[in-house]
Design a protein around this motif. Structure first.
Motif, PDB file in Angstrom:
ATOM      1  N   ILE A 182     -56.880  50.691  71.377  1.00 58.09           N
ATOM      2  CA  ILE A 182     -55.770  51.592  71.045  1.00 58.09           C
ATOM      3  C   ILE A 182     -55.753  52.796  71.983  1.00 58.09           C
ATOM      4  N   ARG A 183     -56.921  53.333  72.269  1.00 56.90           N
ATOM      5  CA  ARG A 183     -56.965  54.493  73.164  1.00 56.90           C
ATOM      6  C   ARG A 183     -56.538  54.103  74.582  1.00 56.90           C
ATOM      7  N   PHE A 184     -56.775  52.852  74.955  1.00 52.60           N
ATOM      8  CA  PHE A 184     -56.424  52.395  76.295  1.00 52.60           C
ATOM      9  C   PHE A 184     -54.934  52.059  76.403  1.00 52.60           C
ATOM     10  N   PHE A 185     -54.391  51.375  75.374  1.00 52.18           N
ATOM     11  CA  PHE A 185     -53.013  50.897  75.439  1.00 52.18           C
ATOM     12  C   PHE A 185     -52.010  51.789  74.709  1.00 52.18           C
ATOM     13  N   GLY A 186     -52.487  52.583  73.758  1.00 52.10           N
ATOM     14  CA  GLY A 186     -51.563  53.318  72.898  1.00 52.10           C
ATOM     15  C   GLY A 186     -50.543  54.149  73.633  1.00 52.10           C
ATOM     16  N   ARG A 187     -50.988  54.983  74.553  1.00 50.99           N
ATOM     17  CA  ARG A 187     -50.058  55.864  75.260  1.00 50.99           C
ATOM     18  C   ARG A 187     -49.104  55.078  76.147  1.00 50.99           C
ATOM     19  N   LYS A 188     -49.565  53.996  76.738  1.00 55.04           N
ATOM     20  CA  LYS A 188     -48.685  53.173  77.561  1.00 55.04           C
ATOM     21  C   LYS A 188     -47.582  52.527  76.722  1.00 55.04           C
ATOM     22  N   LEU A 189     -47.861  52.347  75.433  1.00 51.84           N
ATOM     23  CA  LEU A 189     -46.856  51.799  74.527  1.00 51.84           C
ATOM     24  C   LEU A 189     -46.032  52.909  73.885  1.00 51.84           C
ATOM     25  N   GLY A 190     -46.242  54.131  74.339  1.00 51.75           N
ATOM     26  CA  GLY A 190     -45.435  55.242  73.868  1.00 51.75           C
ATOM     27  C   GLY A 190     -45.899  55.854  72.574  1.00 51.75           C
ATOM     28  N   ALA A 191     -47.140  55.591  72.154  1.00 49.49           N
ATOM     29  CA  ALA A 191     -47.641  56.073  70.872  1.00 49.49           C
ATOM     30  C   ALA A 191     -48.818  57.023  71.070  1.00 49.49           C
ATOM     31  N   ASP A 192     -49.108  57.806  70.034  1.00 45.32           N
ATOM     32  CA  ASP A 192     -50.268  58.684  70.012  1.00 45.32           C
ATOM     33  C   ASP A 192     -51.455  57.887  69.471  1.00 45.32           C
ATOM     34  N   PRO A 193     -52.473  57.617  70.292  1.00 49.77           N
ATOM     35  CA  PRO A 193     -53.605  56.799  69.837  1.00 49.77           C
ATOM     36  C   PRO A 193     -54.268  57.334  68.567  1.00 49.77           C
ATOM     37  N   ALA A 194     -54.417  58.638  68.454  1.00 43.90           N
ATOM     38  CA  ALA A 194     -55.068  59.216  67.269  1.00 43.90           C
ATOM     39  C   ALA A 194     -54.255  58.928  66.015  1.00 43.90           C
ATOM     40  N   ALA A 195     -52.933  59.030  66.116  1.00 44.62           N
ATOM     41  CA  ALA A 195     -52.076  58.753  64.969  1.00 44.62           C
ATOM     42  C   ALA A 195     -52.133  57.271  64.595  1.00 44.62           C
ATOM     43  N   LEU A 196     -52.188  56.399  65.597  1.00 41.30           N
ATOM     44  CA  LEU A 196     -52.272  54.957  65.328  1.00 41.30           C
ATOM     45  C   LEU A 196     -53.563  54.606  64.597  1.00 41.30           C
ATOM     46  N   ILE A 197     -54.633  55.250  64.958  1.00 45.49           N
ATOM     47  CA  ILE A 197     -55.913  54.976  64.307  1.00 45.49           C
ATOM     48  C   ILE A 197     -55.929  55.545  62.883  1.00 45.49           C
ATOM     49  N   ALA A 198     -55.356  56.729  62.704  1.00 47.65           N
ATOM     50  CA  ALA A 198     -55.388  57.388  61.394  1.00 47.65           C
ATOM     51  C   ALA A 198     -54.466  56.714  60.386  1.00 47.65           C
ATOM     52  N   ASP A 199     -53.258  56.353  60.807  1.00 43.37           N
ATOM     53  CA  ASP A 199     -52.267  55.753  59.905  1.00 43.37           C
ATOM     54  C   ASP A 199     -51.433  54.770  60.716  1.00 43.37           C
ATOM     55  N   PRO A 200     -51.970  53.572  60.956  1.00 39.51           N
ATOM     56  CA  PRO A 200     -51.343  52.640  61.899  1.00 39.51           C
ATOM     57  C   PRO A 200     -49.882  52.330  61.616  1.00 39.51           C
ATOM     58  N   TYR A 201     -49.571  51.980  60.379  1.00 38.37           N
ATOM     59  CA  TYR A 201     -48.209  51.531  60.094  1.00 38.37           C
ATOM     60  C   TYR A 201     -47.192  52.659  60.256  1.00 38.37           C
ATOM     61  N   ARG A 202     -47.492  53.796  59.683  1.00 39.87           N
ATOM     62  CA  ARG A 202     -46.551  54.920  59.794  1.00 39.87           C
ATOM     63  C   ARG A 202     -46.364  55.333  61.251  1.00 39.87           C
ATOM     64  N   ALA A 203     -47.467  55.433  61.997  1.00 39.33           N
ATOM     65  CA  ALA A 203     -47.377  55.839  63.396  1.00 39.33           C
ATOM     66  C   ALA A 203     -46.597  54.821  64.207  1.00 39.33           C
ATOM     67  N   TYR A 204     -46.809  53.551  63.904  1.00 45.00           N
ATOM     68  CA  TYR A 204     -46.101  52.500  64.646  1.00 45.00           C
ATOM     69  C   TYR A 204     -44.600  52.580  64.391  1.00 45.00           C
ATOM     70  N   CYS A 205     -44.207  52.676  63.137  1.00 46.24           N
ATOM     71  CA  CYS A 205     -42.779  52.734  62.801  1.00 46.24           C
ATOM     72  C   CYS A 205     -42.116  53.967  63.394  1.00 46.24           C
TER      73      CYS A 205
END
Length: 346
Positions: A37-60
């Motif tokens: 997540i830390r490697f790909f998250g930002r490239k996918l336009g997301a905040d890696p920390a938010a994805l780890i803390a609350d994946p579904y909400r951050a993804y949506c």
């Protein structure tokens, strides 16, 4: 691209025909998950920390935000994947990442009905499969997504004919996974072009996902080879089938992953079937514009890599092979007729 297909006045705006909703049960608790997540998250336009803390909400939130700011995407066809079940409808397996429910999908659709085109996923082995299709269609779903290779079903079997007739009667297009699968446990015998026979026979508008491209991690040199003979028999046969079947289309989702990007120059030269190709990303499948197998110059790859919005980065890369006047950008109107006919009338 003619004005007939323009949305919001932008000549290159299009629809992503193939995008996944993350399961609301997804968790990234393992060390490997957190690293990825830390490697790909930002490239996918997301905040890696938010994805780890609350994946579904951050993804949506990320998906809707990046769609809203995109220069190129007006809408996205979004779907989950139904669970694997037995013939009595008992759940056998539900992948914790890709098996998002239709209920979660429709809830997100209600948040952004101008951006999301919901496609339901219903395993035809469910005893109430036809009732589910009718209900989800009434609630706003505009098509159907199949992952029959995960479910382990053969769509040619006679018992599935009523299911496909129902889709045809309701005018619901169907996306069918064809070719190699690496995201979930797959039954290779259910990945072939034969899986298109049932829906095509019933008159369903059928979309072969990923242009049927094949690869094997056991043969890495062939998997990355730009020689068309290594693209797999499904790919070459599908190009012929697109000319033979009026209701058959193919999407180019995940075409920027290294094992599929190698086919871009060849596919761009097959102009006779461009009227049957649909643009799609397969988001959130990671992709790279730099270390990949397409043949763009290094300087251009680096320029593309600096585009922040992942959807715009994807579109601009594909535009290098399919310029804006290419029908790949407007073919979505052929399979999503009910939406765009209604917009034209209004």
């Amino acid at each position: 691209m003619t004005d007939e297909y323009c949305i919001k006045g932008h000549p290159t705006q299009t629809v992503d025909i193939h995008m996944h909703l993350l399961s609301s049960r997804a968790r990234f608790d393992r060390f490997y998950d957190r690293l990825a997540i830390r490697f790909f998250g930002r490239k996918l336009g997301a905040d890696p920390a938010a994805l780890i803390a609350d994946p579904y909400r951050a993804y949506c939130d990320t998906l809707l935000h990046r769609l809203e700011e995109s220069r190129y995407l007006a809408k996205a066809v979004l779907f989950g994947v139904d669970a694997k079940v037995d013939e009595q409808g008992n759940e056998l397996h539900r992948d914790p990442t890709v098996c998002a429910t239709n209920e979660d999908l429709l809830a997100l659709y209600r948040r952004a009905p101008d951006r999301i085109v919901p496609f339901m996923s219903v395993n035809p082995l469910r005893p109430d499969a036809l009732e589910r299709v009718e209900r989800y269609a009434e609630e706003g779903c505009r098509g159907v997504k199949f992952l029959q290779n995960y479910w382990g079903i053969d769509t040619r079997e006679k018992r599935f004919e009523p299911f496909f007739r129902k889709l045809a009667d309701l005018g619901l297009p169907l996306i069918v996974h064809i070719g190699s699968e690496s995201s979930v446990r797959s039954h290779p015998e259910n990945e072939g072009l034969e899986m298109l026979e049932g829906p095509l026979r019933a008159g369903v508008t059928t979309i072969a996902a990923h242009v049927g491209l094949e690869y094997s991690p056991r043969h890495p040199i062939q998997a990355l080879s730009k020689n068309p003979k290594h693209f797999g028999a499904h790919y070459h046969r599908l190009l012929k089938m697109l000319k033979e079947h009026e209701t058959l289309y193919a999407d180019i989702s995940a075409i920027l992953t290294p094992v599929r990007a190698r086919a871009l120059p060849h596919l761009a030269a097959q102009e006779q079937i461009h009227g049957k190709l649909l643009f799609g990303t397969d988001f959130p499948v990671p992709f790279t514009t730099v270390l990949t197998t397409h043949d763009l110059p290094w300087r251009r790859r680096r320029e593309l890599a600096r585009i922040e919005n992942p959807f715009d980065r994807y579109v601009e890369t594909v535009l290098e092979y399919f310029p804006e006047e290419n029908p790949v950008w407007s073919n979505y109107t052929k399979v999503l007729r009910s939406i765009y006919e209604a917009e034209t009338v209004s």
